[in-house]
Scaffold this motif. Structure first.
Motif, mmCIF file in Angstrom:
data_model
loop_
_atom_site.group_PDB
_atom_site.id
_atom_site.type_symbol
_atom_site.label_atom_id
_atom_site.label_comp_id
_atom_site.label_asym_id
_atom_site.label_seq_id
_atom_site.Cartn_x
_atom_site.Cartn_y
_atom_site.Cartn_z
ATOM 1 N N PRO A 46 -1.883 1.536 -4.404
ATOM 2 C CA PRO A 46 -0.574 0.888 -4.295
ATOM 3 C C PRO A 46 0.572 1.884 -4.381
ATOM 4 C CG PRO A 46 -1.321 0.778 -6.548
ATOM 5 C CD PRO A 46 -2.419 1.473 -5.774
ATOM 6 N N MET A 47 1.728 1.461 -3.962
ATOM 7 C CA MET A 47 2.950 2.209 -4.213
ATOM 8 C C MET A 47 3.309 2.149 -5.691
ATOM 9 S SD MET A 47 5.634 1.532 -1.088
ATOM 10 C CE MET A 47 5.317 -0.203 -0.860
ATOM 11 N N SER A 48 4.176 3.049 -6.106
ATOM 12 C CA SER A 48 4.774 2.964 -7.438
ATOM 13 C C SER A 48 6.073 2.170 -7.329
ATOM 14 C CB SER A 48 5.073 4.364 -7.977
ATOM 15 O OG SER A 48 6.115 4.975 -7.222
ATOM 16 N N ARG A 102 2.015 -0.023 -9.241
ATOM 17 C CA ARG A 102 1.730 0.698 -10.481
ATOM 18 C C ARG A 102 2.587 1.948 -10.607
ATOM 19 N NH1 ARG A 102 -0.462 -3.329 -11.581
ATOM 20 N NH2 ARG A 102 -2.482 -3.680 -12.552
ATOM 21 N N ASP A 103 3.072 2.201 -11.816
ATOM 22 C CA ASP A 103 3.662 3.500 -12.110
ATOM 23 C C ASP A 103 2.538 4.481 -12.373
ATOM 24 O OD1 ASP A 103 6.388 2.820 -11.848
ATOM 25 O OD2 ASP A 103 6.335 1.829 -13.790
ATOM 26 N N LYS A 104 2.843 5.777 -12.308
ATOM 27 C CA LYS A 104 1.806 6.810 -12.374
ATOM 28 C C LYS A 104 0.967 6.734 -13.631
ATOM 29 C CE LYS A 104 3.929 10.223 -9.309
ATOM 30 N NZ LYS A 104 4.454 11.596 -9.177
ATOM 31 N N ALA A 105 1.574 6.364 -14.735
ATOM 32 C CA ALA A 105 0.844 6.350 -16.015
ATOM 33 C C ALA A 105 -0.096 5.163 -16.137
ATOM 34 C CB ALA A 105 1.836 6.348 -17.174
ATOM 35 N N TYR A 110 0.831 -1.207 0.000
ATOM 36 C CA TYR A 110 0.000 0.000 0.000
ATOM 37 C C TYR A 110 0.870 1.264 0.000
ATOM 38 C CZ TYR A 110 -4.097 -2.854 1.141
ATOM 39 O OH TYR A 110 -5.115 -3.774 1.118
ATOM 40 N N GLN A 111 0.377 2.271 -0.708
ATOM 41 C CA GLN A 111 1.088 3.549 -0.779
ATOM 42 C C GLN A 111 1.237 4.186 0.598
ATOM 43 O OE1 GLN A 111 -0.780 6.967 -2.893
ATOM 44 N NE2 GLN A 111 1.041 6.905 -4.183
ATOM 45 N N SER A 112 0.285 3.897 1.484
ATOM 46 C CA SER A 112 0.332 4.489 2.819
ATOM 47 C C SER A 112 1.555 4.044 3.614
ATOM 48 C CB SER A 112 -0.945 4.158 3.595
ATOM 49 O OG SER A 112 -1.042 2.769 3.847
ATOM 50 N N VAL A 113 2.110 2.889 3.275
ATOM 51 C CA VAL A 113 3.339 2.457 3.949
ATOM 52 C C VAL A 113 4.460 3.434 3.625
ATOM 53 C CG1 VAL A 113 5.069 0.624 4.128
ATOM 54 C CG2 VAL A 113 2.649 0.038 3.963
ATOM 55 N N PHE A 114 4.524 3.832 2.366
ATOM 56 C CA PHE A 114 5.545 4.791 1.949
ATOM 57 C C PHE A 114 5.264 6.176 2.526
ATOM 58 C CE2 PHE A 114 7.333 7.983 -0.882
ATOM 59 C CZ PHE A 114 8.632 7.533 -1.045
ATOM 60 N N GLU A 115 4.003 6.601 2.464
ATOM 61 C CA GLU A 115 3.655 7.968 2.853
ATOM 62 C C GLU A 115 3.629 8.174 4.362
ATOM 63 O OE1 GLU A 115 -0.075 8.773 0.971
ATOM 64 O OE2 GLU A 115 0.848 9.327 -0.933
ATOM 65 N N TYR A 155 6.410 -7.281 1.896
ATOM 66 C CA TYR A 155 6.179 -8.365 0.946
ATOM 67 C C TYR A 155 5.177 -7.866 -0.095
ATOM 68 C CZ TYR A 155 8.900 -10.646 4.394
ATOM 69 O OH TYR A 155 9.950 -10.931 5.229
ATOM 70 N N ILE A 156 5.668 -7.764 -1.326
ATOM 71 C CA ILE A 156 4.984 -7.027 -2.386
ATOM 72 C C ILE A 156 4.163 -7.939 -3.304
ATOM 73 C CG2 ILE A 156 5.349 -5.609 -4.436
ATOM 74 C CD1 ILE A 156 5.985 -4.062 -1.956
ATOM 75 N N THR A 157 2.892 -7.581 -3.504
ATOM 76 C CA THR A 157 2.061 -8.190 -4.543
ATOM 77 C C THR A 157 2.429 -7.479 -5.838
ATOM 78 O OG1 THR A 157 0.306 -8.536 -2.921
ATOM 79 C CG2 THR A 157 -0.293 -8.737 -5.245
#
Length: 353
Positions: A211-213, A123-126, A95-100, A116-118
């Motif tokens: 998700p994170m990028s 996803r990249d921004k595009a 999840y992006q929240s882990v990074f943020e 541990y990444i699914t």
């Protein structure tokens, strides 16, 4: 929960027996499992812990435990020389929240962690975001303006959506049932939900589950604090996944991460992670291609444990700080026997309807 279990929990809390358990378990490492961290105080989703609570827990772990990286933990387990009050911090999914939200706190406190990444969640921004399937169910049902969800044609019953509480309970029940059916059948059910509720999609609900990028995952790795591991490509329930798809899910996720990040992937975490969610064939693939793997079965780690069936203690939004201290003490998990391959599911347990 039975009256008996409630009585035990109340006794542990009232008599502060967790302090004794903490001392008894000082040579049994603690592995904590998180998912996301939110700065929205109104969120009640179990997988999304509030930011203030997460920071409070991290300060407690920092004060009372020796927090190590995965490779340090497994060296201790291999040699049997375990430092007292050792702990490892883990996150699942990506999840992006882990990074943020989590990463800044961990960096401030200099706490190492593993994630541990699914891989096909990232996803990249595009790229268009593709949510993890349990979160997609949550988003679709929360977006619905209807009062009832009828899935009897799939053999999954009916669900009341009248109040927010009933929606939450219905989501919990439905996602539990969806975990017990074959992956292809589950996709049909979710496609049905998408066709009925996708047009009602409420903006903002998805932010919690973004998700994170790939650049963010790489930044976590480059920080020196985060160990990156695999968590399959699409987060299927492995005991409900056809054997011919297991290799793509398990080894494909390892290859995705190694290719994108140019690093060696040594660790794995089973999606959902209960013993009934892990088939013997998925265990074989993991044990032949990774150095270790985590389940979600609750308990402390011991040097006797199978390194491909390691326990963790899951922490979610319902865990208040006093309960957190009891959980990490290991008071509920004394004298648990190591998990073994013979305990695993034999494969898909349900036929498609």
């Amino acid at each position: 929960m039975s009256v008996y279990k409630n009585t035990i929990k109340s006794s542990i809390r009232y008599l502060q027996l967790w302090r004794i358990a903490k001392a008894v378990n000082k040579k049994s490492p603690l592995a904590l499992m998180y998912h996301g961290v939110t700065n929205n105080p109104d969120v009640t989703d179990w997988t999304q812990l509030s930011l203030p609570e997460f920071e409070r827990q991290m300060n407690y772990i920092k004060e009372f435990y020796n927090i190590v990286k995965p490779e340090e933990l497994f060296e201790m387990l291999k040699t049997g020389s375990i430092i007292q009050n050792t702990a490892i911090l883990t996150f699942d999914d990506g999840y992006q929240s882990v990074f943020e939200h989590a990463f800044p706190i961990l960096r401030k406190l200099n706490i190492p962690a593993a994630i541990y990444i699914t891989s096909r969640f990232i996803r990249d921004k595009a790229e268009k975001i593709s949510f993890l399937w349990p979160d997609r169910v949550k988003i679709l049902i929360k977006s619905s303006g209807e009062k009832n969800l009828n899935l009897e044609s799939f053999g999954l019953g009916q669900y009341s959506l009248i109040s927010p509480e009933e929606k939450r309970d219905s989501i919990r029940q439905l996602n539990y049932r969806l975990k017990l059916i074959p992956d292809s059948f589950r996709k049909r059910v979710i496609d049905h939900l998408e066709s009925h509720y996708g047009s009602e999609f409420k903006a903002g609900l998805e932010n919690l589950y973004n998700p994170m990028s790939w650049n963010q995952v790489l930044e976590l790795h480059n920080s020196g604090l985060f160990h990156i591991g695999a968590h399959t490509r699409n987060h299927p329930i492995l005991s409900q996944t056809p054997v011919d798809e297991l290799r793509d899910e398990i080894l494909g996720s390892k290859n995705d991460l190694e290719t994108k990040l140019n690093i060696k992937i040594a660790g794995f975490a089973y999606p959902n992670g209960r013993l009934q969610d892990i088939s013997k064939e998925s265990y074989r693939l993991v044990s032949e291609n990774f150095d270790y793997a985590f389940t979600t079965e609750s308990g402390r780690v011991t040097y006797k444990d199978n390194r491909y069936l390691l326990r963790r203690i899951g922490i979610g939004s319902a865990v208040r700080f006093n309960d957190f201290r009891i959980l990490v003490s290991g008071a509920y998990y004394l004298n648990k026997k190591p998990l073994e391959m013979e305990m695993l599911a034999t494969g898909s347990q349900y036929n498609e309807r």
